[in-house]
Motif scaffolding. Structure first.
Motif, PDB file in Angstrom:
ATOM      1  N   ARG A 146      49.826  30.917  29.938  1.00 12.87           N
ATOM      2  CA  ARG A 146      50.480  30.571  31.402  1.00 12.87           C
ATOM      3  C   ARG A 146      50.607  29.235  31.638  1.00 12.87           C
ATOM      4  O   ARG A 146      49.645  28.545  31.033  1.00 12.87           O
ATOM      5  CB  ARG A 146      49.421  31.235  32.325  1.00 12.87           C
TER       6      ARG A 146
ATOM      7  N   ARG B  64      39.640  39.830  31.037  1.00  7.45           N
ATOM      8  CA  ARG B  64      40.656  40.883  31.244  1.00  7.45           C
ATOM      9  C   ARG B  64      40.061  42.216  30.879  1.00  7.45           C
ATOM     10  O   ARG B  64      40.288  43.219  31.580  1.00  7.45           O
ATOM     11  CB  ARG B  64      41.686  40.405  30.230  1.00  7.45           C
TER      12      ARG B  64
ATOM     13  N   SER C   8      51.754  44.473  45.707  1.00  5.36           N
ATOM     14  CA  SER C   8      52.518  44.950  44.872  1.00  5.36           C
ATOM     15  C   SER C   8      52.892  46.589  45.343  1.00  5.36           C
ATOM     16  O   SER C   8      53.930  47.046  45.417  1.00  5.36           O
ATOM     17  CB  SER C   8      52.241  44.789  43.572  1.00  5.36           C
TER      18      SER C   8
ATOM     19  N   HIS D 293      55.196  32.850  31.994  1.00 11.49           N
ATOM     20  CA  HIS D 293      54.297  32.670  30.768  1.00 11.49           C
ATOM     21  C   HIS D 293      54.464  31.273  30.104  1.00 11.49           C
ATOM     22  O   HIS D 293      55.320  30.542  30.714  1.00 11.49           O
ATOM     23  CB  HIS D 293      54.793  33.846  29.515  1.00 11.49           C
TER      24      HIS D 293
ATOM     25  N   ARG E   5      49.967  40.094  28.397  1.00 11.72           N
ATOM     26  CA  ARG E   5      49.851  39.907  29.638  1.00 11.72           C
ATOM     27  C   ARG E   5      50.398  41.005  30.624  1.00 11.72           C
ATOM     28  O   ARG E   5      50.364  41.010  31.864  1.00 11.72           O
ATOM     29  CB  ARG E   5      50.744  38.741  29.974  1.00 11.72           C
TER      30      ARG E   5
ATOM     31  N   CYS F 199      50.617  44.020  32.988  1.00 12.04           N
ATOM     32  CA  CYS F 199      49.674  44.443  34.303  1.00 12.04           C
ATOM     33  C   CYS F 199      48.675  45.449  33.935  1.00 12.04           C
ATOM     34  O   CYS F 199      48.740  46.304  33.296  1.00 12.04           O
ATOM     35  CB  CYS F 199      50.507  45.116  35.250  1.00 12.04           C
TER      36      CYS F 199
HETATM   37  C1  HEM Z   1      50.103  41.178  36.374  1.00 12.84           C
HETATM   38  C2  HEM Z   1      53.178  44.154  38.336  1.00 12.84           C
HETATM   39  C3  HEM Z   1      49.834  46.436  40.693  1.00 12.84           C
HETATM   40  C4  HEM Z   1      46.392  43.980  38.513  1.00 12.84           C
HETATM   41  C5  HEM Z   1      51.191  41.685  36.721  1.00 12.84           C
HETATM   42  C6  HEM Z   1      52.107  41.450  36.311  1.00 12.84           C
HETATM   43  C7  HEM Z   1      53.517  42.208  36.682  1.00 12.84           C
HETATM   44  C8  HEM Z   1      52.855  43.322  37.246  1.00 12.84           C
HETATM   45  C9  HEM Z   1      54.881  42.087  36.599  1.00 12.84           C
HETATM   46  C10 HEM Z   1      52.474  40.262  35.318  1.00 12.84           C
HETATM   47  C11 HEM Z   1      53.065  40.452  34.030  1.00 12.84           C
HETATM   48  C12 HEM Z   1      53.154  39.332  33.186  1.00 12.84           C
HETATM   49  O1  HEM Z   1      52.865  38.010  33.433  1.00 12.84           O
HETATM   50  O2  HEM Z   1      54.004  39.328  32.029  1.00 12.84           O
HETATM   51  C13 HEM Z   1      52.813  45.035  38.936  1.00 12.84           C
HETATM   52  C14 HEM Z   1      53.337  46.153  39.903  1.00 12.84           C
HETATM   53  C15 HEM Z   1      52.253  46.718  40.474  1.00 12.84           C
HETATM   54  C16 HEM Z   1      50.993  46.242  40.225  1.00 12.84           C
HETATM   55  C17 HEM Z   1      54.737  46.193  39.925  1.00 12.84           C
HETATM   56  C18 HEM Z   1      52.537  47.701  41.561  1.00 12.84           C
HETATM   57  C19 HEM Z   1      53.561  48.573  41.721  1.00 12.84           C
HETATM   58  C20 HEM Z   1      48.612  46.067  40.338  1.00 12.84           C
HETATM   59  C21 HEM Z   1      47.340  46.638  40.618  1.00 12.84           C
HETATM   60  C22 HEM Z   1      46.685  45.843  39.858  1.00 12.84           C
HETATM   61  C23 HEM Z   1      47.145  44.888  39.280  1.00 12.84           C
HETATM   62  C24 HEM Z   1      47.230  47.770  41.802  1.00 12.84           C
HETATM   63  C25 HEM Z   1      44.965  46.033  40.029  1.00 12.84           C
HETATM   64  C26 HEM Z   1      44.291  46.550  41.008  1.00 12.84           C
HETATM   65  C27 HEM Z   1      47.264  42.741  37.706  1.00 12.84           C
HETATM   66  C28 HEM Z   1      46.541  41.926  37.212  1.00 12.84           C
HETATM   67  C29 HEM Z   1      47.234  40.922  36.569  1.00 12.84           C
HETATM   68  C30 HEM Z   1      48.747  41.623  36.949  1.00 12.84           C
HETATM   69  C31 HEM Z   1      44.925  41.463  37.177  1.00 12.84           C
HETATM   70  C32 HEM Z   1      47.275  39.769  35.827  1.00 12.84           C
HETATM   71  C33 HEM Z   1      47.033  40.131  34.036  1.00 12.84           C
HETATM   72  C34 HEM Z   1      47.002  38.854  33.285  1.00 12.84           C
HETATM   73  O3  HEM Z   1      47.203  37.844  33.548  1.00 12.84           O
HETATM   74  O4  HEM Z   1      46.382  38.951  32.106  1.00 12.84           O
HETATM   75  N1  HEM Z   1      51.415  42.727  37.362  1.00 12.84           N
HETATM   76  N2  HEM Z   1      51.325  45.112  39.166  1.00 12.84           N
HETATM   77  N3  HEM Z   1      48.556  45.242  39.310  1.00 12.84           N
HETATM   78  N4  HEM Z   1      48.524  42.850  37.534  1.00 12.84           N
HETATM   79 FE1  HEM Z   1      49.981  44.029  38.243  1.00 12.84          FE
END
Ligand code: HEM
Length: 491
Positions: free
Chosen positions: A79, A108, A293, A360, A428, A430
């Motif tokens: 990042r 993570r 989200s 990223h 990375r 989600c």
């Molecule tokens: C990261 C989408 C719901 C936890 C992400 C990323 C996307 C995403 C696009 C970034 C990926 C990247 O950087 O390449 C979504 C969408 C959701 C959703 C569309 C719902 C429709 C959730 C929920 C949680 C969550 C419900 C947890 C309760 C996380 C976490 C990251 C993340 C912790 C960071 C991961 C990292 O940086 O290692 N999400 N998300 N997300 N999401 Fe979600």
């Protein structure tokens, strides 16, 4: 530096020239996902733009993105160290901080396990299949009652304001073991104002790339800082309550399980290398990522349903046929509702409400599609471009769930579903993806089994997306619902 040494035989990615000092910042001012999609047609799937004096790599095309994030996952899992990101969770966020080493990996994993235990793992204490099913059913039922009550009182309403509290309550139940009243001011002040976060954390915010802007007063930035502060205060208060009532024989929720990890940090344990505060504040990432989200997904769903009443009707026919009216939808129904599943996929594709992933950066010098990319290069992944790519989709601008179904309409075409970019790919990706998909499915089916959505006569919803970390629509106060059949009390 600006004049990077490019190894012999390799070239730098092409891109628009831009003007001195500002680079391409003026072109990117409005709807950068659309501007960058247009530019990618000219310069290709691996393209370089400049925001201020800083080069940014922009990736488009499903194959190129899979190559970078999956096949060369280690190279692209970093990042960038962005000014705005330093204000999230005191600069310690799992999601936004520049850390991508062993500590990030262990955190993570820990967050993933805690999340799973309190959502989709079989529950010994619940009468439902799992806690997630129990929480979603309960909150969706609550929203139905609320919508009907608002119809009686006002004849119309804005669904977003109520959806967001219910969705927040689902993640609150898992993280903190409690739910909030729909008028709780402290919670509303956070969940109802998440645009204050998304406006600044969006990809391409000029202040992240042109340092002088950080010294100018900015209302958006003040709101952003206040939002982050409120989040931390909210979490601190809940943590204090949890520590005071903690019982190692009764781990109530994700917060308790993280406290437990802090207390028994043993040799050989994955948590040994993580500082204590970086364990506990994971709950901030889960809560923050967990409500906005999913609410946005449900809210766009309702917008499409009132815009295309025939599609709404088809989902309801499918629900009547497979579930009937004698019982509520369950997670286990998901496999037998292909049209509903196709609608959800099409909502993710067409809205592309997360137009970019979180930015990223490269962890080392690398080569992609023959282009040389140095270490620490900021990388934007254009999900919107993939979801509207004419090379992948017929009539990409048309909203058509059937594109995901086989000719008989009996099955979802899995390969096409996997082309939709919404949750990112690779290291990375989600961590909430499975639970987010289950939530959207169960929440929507529970609403649509009982309610028919429309807008007041003569009104139309405005589907124009507003740019931010997630694309929102203008709030609409003219929603109406009708009960589809007499409500029976069910338990
Ligand atoms: C990261 C989408 C719901 C936890 C992400 C990323 C996307 C995403 C696009 C970034 C990926 C990247 O950087 O390449 C979504 C969408 C959701 C959703 C569309 C719902 C429709 C959730 C929920 C949680 C969550 C419900 C947890 C309760 C996380 C976490 C990251 C993340 C912790 C960071 C991961 C990292 O940086 O290692 N999400 N998300 N997300 N999401 Fe979600």
């Amino acid at each position: 530096s600006l004049w990077q040494h490019v190894p012999q035989g390799l070239k730098s990615p092409p891109g628009p020239r831009g003007i001195p000092i500002l680079g391409n910042v003026l072109e990117l001012r409005k709807d950068p996902h659309l501007v960058l999609t247009r530019l990618s047609k000219k310069y290709g799937d691996v393209m370089e733009v400049r925001i201020g004096t800083r080069p940014v790599l922009v990736l488009s095309g499903l194959d190129t993105i899979r190559q970078a994030l999956v096949k060369q996952g280690e190279d692209f899992m970093g990042r960038p160290d962005l000014y705005s990101f330093r204000h999230v969770t005191d600069g310690q966020s799992l999601t936004f901080s520049p850390d991508s080493g062993e500590v990030w990996k262990a955190r993570r994993k820990l967050a993933q396990n805690a999340l799973k235990t309190f959502s989709i793992a079989p529950s010994p204490t619940s009468s439902s299949t799992c806690l997630l099913e129990e929480h979603v059913s309960k909150e969706a039922e609550y929203v139905i009652t609320k919508f009907l009550q608002l119809m009686e009182e006002e004849k119309r309403f804005d669904p977003f304001r109520h959806l967001v509290v219910s969705v927040a309550n689902i993640i609150c139940a898992m993280c903190f073991g409690k739910r909030y009243d729909h008028n709780d001011q402290e919670l509303l002040k956070i969940v109802n104002e998440s645009e204050e976060f998304g406006n600044v954390a969006a990809a391409g915010n000029p202040a992240d790339f042109i340092p002088v802007l950080q010294y100018l007063p900015s209302r958006a930035f003040t709101l952003f800082k206040d939002f982050n502060k409120r989040m931390i205060d909210f979490m601190q208060k809940i943590l204090k309550e949890h520590y005071e009532t903690y019982d190692k024989n009764n781990i109530r929720d994700i917060t308790d399980s993280l406290i437990q990890q802090c207390l028994d940090k043993k040799e050989g344990n994955a948590t040994t290398q993580i500082p204590k505060e970086k364990i506990i504040n994971l709950v901030n990432d889960l809560f923050g990522a967990g409500f906005d989200s999913v609410t946005t997904a449900l809210s766009w769903s309702l917008m499409y349903l009132v815009t295309y009443p025939n599609i709404q009707k088809k989902i309801q026919d499918e629900l009547d046929q497979h579930i009937g009216r004698e019982r509520r939808p369950r997670l286990s129904d998901r496999g037998s509702l292909p049209y509903t599943e196709a609608f959800i996929l099409e909502m993710f594709r067409h809205s592309s409400f997360l137009p970019f992933t979180i930015p990223h950066s490269t962890t080392r010098d690398t080569v992609l599609n023959g282009y040389y990319i140095p270490k620490d290069r900021c990388v934007f992944i254009n999900q919107w471009q993939v979801n509207h790519d004419e090379r992948l989709w017929k009539d990409p601008q048309t909203f058509n769930p059937e594109r995901f179904l086989n000719a008989e309409g009996t099955e979802v075409k899995k390969v096409d579903g996997e082309k939709v970019q919404a949750f990112g790919l690779g290291k990375r990706k989600c961590i909430g993806e499975p639970i987010a998909r289950w939530q959207v499915f169960l929440f929507l089916t529970t609403l649509l089994q009982q309610l028919e959505f429309s807008v007041c006569n003569g009104k139309k919803v405005d589907m124009t997306p507003l740019y931010g970390l997630s694309l929102k629509h203008k709030r609409c106060e003219h929603f109406q619902v009708k009960l589809r059949y007499p409500m029976k009390s069910m338990s």
